[in-house]
Write an enzyme that holds these catalytic residues in place. Structure first.
Site, PDB file in Angstrom:
ATOM      1  N   GLY A  57       0.835  -1.190   0.000  1.00 37.71           N
ATOM      2  CA  GLY A  57       0.000   0.000   0.000  1.00 37.71           C
ATOM      3  C   GLY A  57       0.874   1.246   0.000  1.00 37.71           C
ATOM      4  N   GLN A 113       2.970  10.042   0.961  1.00 37.45           N
ATOM      5  CA  GLN A 113       4.269   9.356   1.028  1.00 37.45           C
ATOM      6  C   GLN A 113       5.136   9.634  -0.196  1.00 37.45           C
ATOM      7  OE1 GLN A 113       2.371   5.385   2.124  1.00 37.45           O
ATOM      8  NE2 GLN A 113       4.292   5.289   3.259  1.00 37.45           N
ATOM      9  N   CYS A 118       5.909   0.300   7.963  1.00 38.62           N
ATOM     10  CA  CYS A 118       5.558   1.434   7.094  1.00 38.62           C
ATOM     11  C   CYS A 118       6.768   1.795   6.242  1.00 38.62           C
ATOM     12  CB  CYS A 118       5.157   2.626   7.964  1.00 38.62           C
ATOM     13  SG  CYS A 118       4.756   4.092   7.004  1.00 38.62           S
ATOM     14  N   LEU A 119       6.546   2.008   4.950  1.00 42.29           N
ATOM     15  CA  LEU A 119       7.653   2.370   4.060  1.00 42.29           C
ATOM     16  C   LEU A 119       8.254   3.723   4.448  1.00 42.29           C
ATOM     17  CD1 LEU A 119       6.121   1.324   0.605  1.00 42.29           C
ATOM     18  CD2 LEU A 119       7.864   0.101   1.917  1.00 42.29           C
ATOM     19  N   HIS A 145      -4.305   1.928   7.851  1.00 43.70           N
ATOM     20  CA  HIS A 145      -2.947   2.472   7.809  1.00 43.70           C
ATOM     21  C   HIS A 145      -2.845   3.593   6.760  1.00 43.70           C
ATOM     22  CE1 HIS A 145       1.549   1.932   8.123  1.00 43.70           C
ATOM     23  NE2 HIS A 145       1.449   2.608   6.994  1.00 43.70           N
ATOM     24  N   GLU A 146      -3.383   3.340   5.574  1.00 44.59           N
ATOM     25  CA  GLU A 146      -3.277   4.351   4.505  1.00 44.59           C
ATOM     26  C   GLU A 146      -4.137   5.580   4.821  1.00 44.59           C
ATOM     27  OE1 GLU A 146      -0.880   3.846   2.676  1.00 44.59           O
ATOM     28  OE2 GLU A 146      -0.676   1.704   3.004  1.00 44.59           O
ATOM     29  N   HIS A 197      -2.293   7.897   6.942  1.00 39.52           N
ATOM     30  CA  HIS A 197      -1.364   8.749   6.175  1.00 39.52           C
ATOM     31  C   HIS A 197      -2.075   9.978   5.617  1.00 39.52           C
ATOM     32  CE1 HIS A 197       2.453   6.734   6.219  1.00 39.52           C
ATOM     33  NE2 HIS A 197       1.962   5.582   5.789  1.00 39.52           N
TER      34      HIS A 197
HETATM   35 ZN    ZN Z   1       2.777   3.755   5.977  1.00 40.67          ZN
END
Ligand code: ZN
Length: 186
Positions: free
Chosen positions: A47, A52, A89-90, A131-132, A135
């Site tokens: 995702g 991001q 998380c990236l 999670h998204e 963000h």
């Molecule tokens: Zn994340």
């Protein structure tokens, strides 16, 4: 696979902003979603939210194994149950924590053709959506941790930032440390 964007990481202020609603789904937005998917697959991740990649718009892309998807202006209308899952998380690379969140959610939004979508999600997919959405609201995993765990995480991130600074200084002085951590001597 090429990666059109560099993923923004913790410390970048764009990750803390509340993203704005999308009024028009146009070619530019479709291109953004395509490029975000390429970036996500290159990591790899399952995702990726627009902030991001530095774009303050309410959109995220995902693929939990059944192909690429994009959601525009997503909203969680219902949530139920509790589920603990190890979440990473990236934008906070190489760290993960067990976090409890609702197990099931009902999410509505739009696809890239402007059609309304309504999804009942459970476990992994429900987790990914939450999670998204975080963000899009400027919320990071770190905000979901208890005080003690967050303190530890911040310490780790600070130490890592200092190491990166040392590598930067070394590079400025004209030599490069042998390891990426900058700790081992030549
Ligand atoms: Zn994340």
């Amino acid at each position: 696979m090429s990666s059109p964007y560099t993923i923004r990481v913790f410390g970048d202020p764009v990750l803390r902003k509340v993203a704005e609603d999308i009024d028009d789904i146009d070619g530019k937005l479709v291109k953004l979603a395509d490029d975000m998917l390429d970036t996500m697959y290159a990591e790899p991740g399952i995702g990726l939210a627009a902030p991001q990649v530095g774009v303050q718009r309410r959109l995220f892309v995902y693929d939990v194994g059944d192909g690429p998807n994009t959601l525009v202006n997503p909203v969680i209308s219902e949530s139920d149950g509790e589920w603990e899952f190890e979440e990473g998380c990236l934008s906070v690379p190489d760290l993960s924590w067990n976090i409890v969140r609702p197990k099931q959610i009902h999410l509505t939004g739009y696809d890239l053709d402007g059609r309304e979508v309504s999804i009942e999600a459970d476990e992994l997919l429900a987790r990914l959506f939450q999670h998204e959405l975080d963000h899009l609201d400027g919320v990071l995993l770190l905000d979901r941790l208890d005080d003690e765990t967050r303190k530890q995480a911040m310490k780790t991130l600070r130490e890592r930032a200092e190491q990166l600074n040392q590598i930067q200084v070394s590079a400025d002085l004209g030599f490069t440390p042998q390891s990426s951590g900058g700790l081992s001597l030549p």
